[in-house]
Design a protein around this motif. Structure first.
Motif: not given
Length: 450
Positions: A110-132
């Motif tokens: 699968i050939l992709l463009r890098k910026d097409t597939v970058s993940q969108d920032m979620s509203f609670f992105h600040f919680l992402a560094p640690f797991s649940k």
């Protein structure tokens, strides 16, 4: 382009096809991966050769008249002895010609463009560094520490000497505020006086500093690696999302691979492409690369060609999963004595690392290589030692408070001529039930006034 003919050496007629980077015309001479491979094989097997480009510009397929076109047709008509080109080994071709051991492995990617597939920032992105699990463990550690602060401050006579007359500043709410202030690296009151309370406070400070350092480091890594993340890792990821359209070359072997596959994911990909045939299928490989670069489009095609596109265009990337493994081999006439000799020579080139060298030489990229690994939140196991240190500190603080209270009880028992155990028990009950006793005394005085 030729080598020889040299005296005493057999001369082979080699058919090939112009395709970057396998065979290219530079300064009226041929060069590329296949030309370098041919030179190496000629040196090993001691033959000279004459290279000619295939007349009809095709690889080789069975036409409607029952004749083979392209390089396969030239070998069958004995216009060429061998075909050295990016020629895929297939069952249909193997029935009419012989193939050597594959010199290059490929598949469907699968050939992709890098910026097409970058993940969108979620509203609670600040919680992402640690797991649940880590956040749950942190909450539990915070509540447990504040409870231990509250408990030890009540038990320690150095912190709360006169339960009946003196106010205890370490109420449970104050303990929670003290823990939260330390977690945010803010100095808060009340300030601990007893050794036992200070032990718990110090180990909580140590815990919070290490935890904040891990959070900041992980959050920084998460933000800086945002563009490197590749949510579409597999064909299953491609089917599940709706943001990126995907397709392949119209009428290509890749299209028929998905059509004939029994895999449910592959069937879903085929159904998607078949329903949108006019919109997602492309006519040429160049059109496919251009469309990937200019729109939200993923191209499903040969992985080795996609690697070249990613090497030439730094904003393109190939997803890790490759399916339908196949190889490029050298085609010879059936029963040719060269087939086995060429196969052994190719294996020797692979074992010596020469094939890898050629692969890196012709697929060389000037793009800055970035990690394709998925970013993962920090798991509790990574902070296990930190949580263990906190638990040991809490235990030491509670033990120190009990020791302080027992020492006071021992002195009080000597003066009052009572048993140490009874005084210790009385002190413990007084400190742990002081609120109930105060409420009862207030109710009693209220009734007396009435």
């Amino acid at each position: 382009d030729s080598r020889g003919p040299e005296e005493g050496l057999p001369t082979l007629t080699v058919t090939t096809i112009l395709e970057d980077p396998y065979v290219m015309v530079r300064s009226a001479e041929l060069e590329g991966y296949c030309i370098d491979l041919l030179k190496a094989l000629a040196a090993m097997l001691h033959f000279s050769y004459r290279v000619k480009v295939v007349g009809d510009g095709r690889y080789g397929a069975l036409s409607s008249t029952g004749n083979w076109t392209g390089m396969i047709g030239e070998i069958l008509r004995q216009e060429a002895d061998i075909a050295v080109a990016p020629l895929t080994v297939t069952s249909a071709r193997e029935e009419v010609v012989s193939f050597t051991t594959p010199f290059l492995q490929t598949g469907i990617g699968i050939l992709l463009r890098k910026d097409t597939v970058s993940q969108d920032m979620s509203f609670f992105h600040f919680l992402a560094p640690f797991s649940k699990e880590t956040w749950t463990g942190l909450l539990f550690a915070y509540v447990l520490t504040c409870f231990c602060l509250f408990l030890v401050a009540r038990l320690s006579p150095c912190e709360w000497n006169e339960p009946k007359n003196e106010e205890n500043h370490f109420t449970f709410l104050n303990s929670l505020w003290f823990g939260a202030g330390a977690l945010a690296l803010q100095g808060v009151t009340p300030r601990p006086k007893a050794l036992s309370v200070r032990v718990i406070a110090a180990v909580w400070w140590l815990f919070t500093i290490a935890l904040l350092a891990a959070y900041i480091a992980n959050f920084t890594a998460l933000l800086s690696s945002g563009a490197e993340q590749l949510p579409i890792q597999t064909f299953e990821d491609l089917v599940k999302q709706r943001k990126v359209e995907f397709g392949t070359l119209d009428g290509s072997s890749t299209f028929y691979f998905f059509k004939n596959s029994k895999n449910p994911i592959h069937q879903m990909i085929y159904e998607y492409m078949d329903k949108r045939r006019d919109h997602v299928l492309v006519k040429t490989y160049q059109e496919a690369v251009q469309r990937v670069m200019e729109s939200n489009y993923a191209f499903i095609g040969e992985s080795i060609s996609q690697d070249l596109a990613a090497a030439r265009h730094c904003n393109l990337i190939r997803a890790p999963e490759v399916i339908g493994a196949r190889g490029f081999g050298i085609a010879t006439t059936q029963g040719s004595p060269w087939t086995k000799q060429l196969s052994i020579a190719i294996l020797k080139l692979g074992e010596s690392g020469d094939l890898d060298y050629l692969r890196n030489k012709w697929w060389e990229t000037s793009c800055l290589q970035k990690s394709r690994d998925r970013w993962n939140p920090l798991q509790p196991q990574a902070l296990g030692g930190l949580f263990l240190t906190l638990a040991i500190g809490l235990a030491l603080g509670v033990i120190a408070a009990v020791v302080e209270l027992s020492n006071k009880s021992r002195h009080a028992a000597g003066h009052a001529k009572k048993s140490c155990c009874s005084v210790f028990t009385e002190e413990m009950c007084t400190r742990l039930r002081i609120k109930a006793n105060t409420r009862q005394s207030q109710e009693t005085s209220g009734r007396a006034n009435a």
